[in-house]
Design a protein around this motif. Structure first.
Motif, short mmCIF file in Angstrom:
data_model
loop_
_atom_site.label_atom_id
_atom_site.label_comp_id
_atom_site.label_asym_id
_atom_site.label_seq_id
_atom_site.Cartn_x
_atom_site.Cartn_y
_atom_site.Cartn_z
N GLN A 1 -4.92 -11.21 -10.39
CA GLN A 1 -4.59 -10.99 -12.29
C GLN A 1 -4.40 -10.43 -12.90
OE1 GLN A 1 -9.11 -11.55 -13.70
NE2 GLN A 1 -9.25 -13.98 -12.81
N TYR A 2 -3.33 -9.66 -11.61
CA TYR A 2 -2.56 -8.36 -12.18
C TYR A 2 -1.28 -8.70 -12.25
CZ TYR A 2 -6.08 -5.25 -11.56
OH TYR A 2 -7.42 -4.02 -11.46
N GLU A 3 -0.73 -7.80 -13.27
CA GLU A 3 1.12 -8.43 -12.79
C GLU A 3 1.54 -7.69 -12.32
OE1 GLU A 3 2.59 -10.51 -14.28
OE2 GLU A 3 1.17 -11.59 -16.29
N ALA A 4 2.72 -8.02 -11.92
CA ALA A 4 3.31 -7.00 -10.50
C ALA A 4 3.46 -5.80 -10.39
CB ALA A 4 5.16 -7.96 -9.84
N HIS A 5 4.22 -5.44 -11.91
CA HIS A 5 4.06 -4.45 -11.95
C HIS A 5 3.52 -3.23 -12.11
CE1 HIS A 5 3.13 -5.77 -16.09
NE2 HIS A 5 2.71 -4.60 -16.01
N GLU A 6 2.01 -4.49 -12.45
CA GLU A 6 0.62 -3.18 -12.69
C GLU A 6 -0.38 -2.79 -11.06
OE1 GLU A 6 -2.24 -4.82 -15.88
OE2 GLU A 6 -1.17 -6.18 -15.09
N LEU A 7 0.32 -3.88 -10.19
CA LEU A 7 -0.26 -3.29 -9.04
C LEU A 7 0.97 -2.73 -8.28
CD1 LEU A 7 -0.78 -7.24 -7.37
CD2 LEU A 7 -2.55 -5.06 -7.87
N THR A 8 2.30 -2.35 -8.33
CA THR A 8 3.09 -1.07 -8.10
C THR A 8 2.51 -0.34 -8.17
OG1 THR A 8 4.70 -2.93 -8.01
CG2 THR A 8 5.61 -0.67 -7.46
N GLY A 9 2.62 0.78 -7.20
CA GLY A 9 2.27 2.07 -7.26
C GLY A 9 0.05 2.57 -6.81
N MET A 10 -0.75 0.89 -6.95
CA MET A 10 -2.22 0.96 -6.47
C MET A 10 -2.02 0.36 -5.06
SD MET A 10 -3.40 -1.53 -9.53
CE MET A 10 -5.23 -1.89 -8.93
N SER A 11 -3.30 1.03 -4.45
CA SER A 11 -2.98 1.04 -2.75
C SER A 11 -3.72 0.26 -2.21
CB SER A 11 -3.70 2.59 -2.26
OG SER A 11 -4.74 2.88 -3.02
N PRO A 12 -4.47 -0.04 -0.99
CA PRO A 12 -5.38 -1.52 -0.66
C PRO A 12 -6.70 -1.16 -1.29
CG PRO A 12 -3.78 -1.03 1.11
CD PRO A 12 -3.57 -0.31 -0.25
N ALA A 13 -7.14 0.60 -1.14
CA ALA A 13 -8.16 1.06 -1.88
C ALA A 13 -8.75 0.88 -3.60
CB ALA A 13 -8.18 2.52 -1.18
N ASP B 1 -11.36 -5.99 6.58
CA ASP B 1 -12.32 -7.19 5.82
C ASP B 1 -12.67 -6.46 4.66
OD1 ASP B 1 -12.14 -9.07 8.17
OD2 ASP B 1 -13.58 -7.72 8.85
N LEU B 2 -12.31 -6.83 3.48
CA LEU B 2 -11.89 -6.45 2.67
C LEU B 2 -13.13 -6.92 1.41
CD1 LEU B 2 -8.26 -4.66 2.08
CD2 LEU B 2 -10.73 -3.70 3.36
N ILE B 3 -13.12 -6.83 0.40
CA ILE B 3 -13.71 -7.15 -0.21
C ILE B 3 -12.59 -7.01 -1.60
CG2 ILE B 3 -16.00 -7.73 -2.46
CD1 ILE B 3 -16.37 -8.87 0.58
N HIS B 4 -11.94 -8.08 -2.35
CA HIS B 4 -10.72 -7.66 -3.03
C HIS B 4 -11.43 -7.71 -4.66
CE1 HIS B 4 -6.79 -8.02 -1.23
NE2 HIS B 4 -7.59 -6.91 -0.18
N VAL B 5 -11.05 -6.74 -5.50
CA VAL B 5 -12.42 -6.80 -7.34
C VAL B 5 -10.23 -7.44 -8.15
CG1 VAL B 5 -12.74 -6.07 -8.83
CG2 VAL B 5 -13.77 -5.02 -6.29
N ARG B 6 -11.12 -8.54 -9.20
CA ARG B 6 -9.97 -9.03 -9.92
C ARG B 6 -9.94 -7.93 -11.17
NH1 ARG B 6 -12.62 -13.88 -7.68
NH2 ARG B 6 -11.35 -14.81 -6.45
N LYS B 7 -9.31 -8.34 -11.98
CA LYS B 7 -8.72 -7.07 -13.02
C LYS B 7 -9.86 -7.69 -13.56
CE LYS B 7 -5.77 -6.88 -16.27
NZ LYS B 7 -4.49 -6.70 -17.04
N ASP B 8 -10.20 -9.19 -13.80
CA ASP B 8 -11.53 -9.37 -14.67
C ASP B 8 -13.24 -8.20 -14.57
OD1 ASP B 8 -12.21 -11.11 -12.73
OD2 ASP B 8 -12.27 -12.72 -13.76
#
Length: 474
Positions: A35-47, A76-83
């Motif tokens: 639920q993120y835009e591409a530019h929002e994810l750019t610069g973020m990391s897997p953590a 094995d990760l638990i991804h957290v959405r924007k909401d």
């Protein structure tokens, strides 16, 4: 070209800078899932998008990729959405060797469906184990292969309590089960298994086993349903239960019934002996006294003066009373103990059927395949009393106009059959609270080790049949 290929893949794809571990590029699937835009994810990391790991952990886990020890790493990760919602992800990271700066390619797959299925399977298995723990027996699977080898694919936890072996022990050596069965029961066990396998019919077997470690002998019952497998083997699924207590109770009930039958037979014997004694005393003592009175009265009557007709009339009246008393004594004595039984059963039945015709006006036909049938006195008495009771029932309830009686003697048994053309007999009549006559007939038959049956005649009415085995005349 790389970017276009990334957008056509349904998995989440991330290009990760090898030095900073930050996203350089992400595809549309990743943006949509997170639920993120591409530019929002750019610069973020897997953590940054994972709940269950931090940056240091990821750096430590990716170290083998950096130094070339591994070509890929799985996380094995638990991804957290924007909401704020989350979902499980299986992340595969690969090292891209092109270029001067290391780049990792990460492929993420949403495994929530797989995890839900695994959780559902786990819950079902847990419920199944709870259910099986409540089943009063051993739930099992048993397989017979085409070459004759056997196995136990499944055994519930009750295996140890019932057989003295754990499920692992029995699965490791399935032949131990046959060894538990007592030798005299093994053949029947194997035969019943073969029949069930050949016909694919339900397998129901019971027998005794010996648990050597506990020095315990018990009865078990197994019930199982078979199915043919594609490899030609047969597999049963069923349950084994401990029926030792019910077997002991059944044996005790049988012993009690035997003792009750013996007691009933003894009571009937005592009754007949008492009837015989009373009949003899009535006939000999009372009958003899009445005969002496009649003789004395006749002597006195002859000596009465002719001028006293009133006395003569009184004497004749007394003489008539004595005659009626003698007749009553003879009738009572015959009812208590028919003297014809001493002559033979055939004569006694023939006499009784004539009395029945005379008293009730119902035609009674009697036939015997022998003129004389020699039986033990107690057997002859039992058959005669059953015959009397059957005629009594016909007279009271059947509303019949004819009775046919057959007496058939063979080298091994005697059959007495009484058939009428009346209203018939129903099974419920046998269990009526006051059906003492029928019970009495059954008890007499059982006491003689015989069997009594009551059925509906083909033309209507009832048929009472009793067969008793002959005893050697010693």
């Amino acid at each position: 070209m790389m970017r276009e290929r990334m957008q056509t893949v349904f998995s989440e794809i991330y290009l990760v800078d090898g030095d900073t571990l930050r996203f350089v590029q992400v595809n549309d699937a990743a943006c949509e899932n997170l639920q993120y835009e591409a530019h929002e994810l750019t610069g973020m990391s897997p953590a940054s998008i994972a709940r269950n790991v931090d940056q240091k952990t990821i750096e430590r886990m990716l170290q083998p990729l950096r130094n070339g020890q591994k070509s890929q790493v799985a996380l094995d990760l638990i991804h957290v959405r924007k909401d704020g919602s989350s979902y499980p992800v299986e992340l595969q990271l690969f090292r891209c060797t092109s270029g001067s700066s290391p780049v990792f390619i990460a492929l993420g797959n949403d495994v929530s469906t797989r995890q839900e299925s695994a959780d559902a399977a786990s819950r079902i298995e847990s419920r199944l184990h709870k259910i099986l723990s409540q089943v009063p027996g051993l739930v099992y699977q048993f397989r017979l292969q085409r070459d004759g080898l056997v196995s136990f694919p499944f055994l519930s936890e009750a295996c140890l309590a019932l057989l003295g072996l754990t499920g692992n022990q029995l699965r490791a050596d399935p032949a131990q089960f046959l060894a538990l069965i007592l030798p005299e029961h093994r053949e029947h066990y194997l035969e019943s298994m073969a029949v069930s396998a050949a016909k694919l019919s339900a397998w129901n077997w019971e027998g005794r086993i010996w648990v050597r470690g506990w020095e315990d002998m018990k009865w078990i019952n197994l019930r199982a349903s078979p199915q043919a497998l594609v490899d030609g083997s047969v597999q049963w699924e069923g349950i084994m239960t401990n029926i030792t207590q019910s077997k002991l109770e059944a044996a005790e009930l049988a012993r009690s019934r035997t003792r009750l039958a013996e007691l009933s037979a003894h009571v009937e014997t005592v009754k007949e002996q008492e009837r015989m004694r009373i009949a003899r005393e009535i006939h000999d003592d009372l009958g003899g006294n009445l005969t002496a009175i009649k003789m004395s009265l006749a002597l006195l009557t002859r000596k009465l003066p002719a001028a006293e007709p009133a006395l003569t009339e009184k004497a004749l009246y007394i003489d008539a009373l004595v005659d009626r008393s003698i007749d009553a004594v003879s009738r009572i004595a015959e009812d208590l103990r028919p003297g014809l039984l001493d002559v033979g059963l055939v004569a006694a039945i023939d006499w009784q059927k004539k009395e029945f015709e005379k008293q009730l006006g119902i035609r009674c036909e009697f036939s015997s395949n022998r003129e004389n049938i020699t039986l033990h006195l107690d057997q002859a008495t039992a058959l005669f009393r059953i015959f009397q009771e059957a005629l009594t029932n016909v007279g009271k309830h059947a509303q019949a106009s004819q009775v046919v009686v057959r007496l058939v003697c063979t080298n091994r048994s005697v059959l007495l059959e009484i058939a009428d053309n009346g209203l018939g007999f129903t099974a419920a009549d046998r269990f009526k609270p006051n059906s003492f006559g029928i019970r009495g007939m059954e008890e007499r038959a059982v006491a003689m080790r015989g069997k009594l049956t009551i059925s509906i005649a083909p033309e209507g009415g009832s048929v009472v049949a009793v067969r008793i085995p002959l005893r050697p005349m010693n």
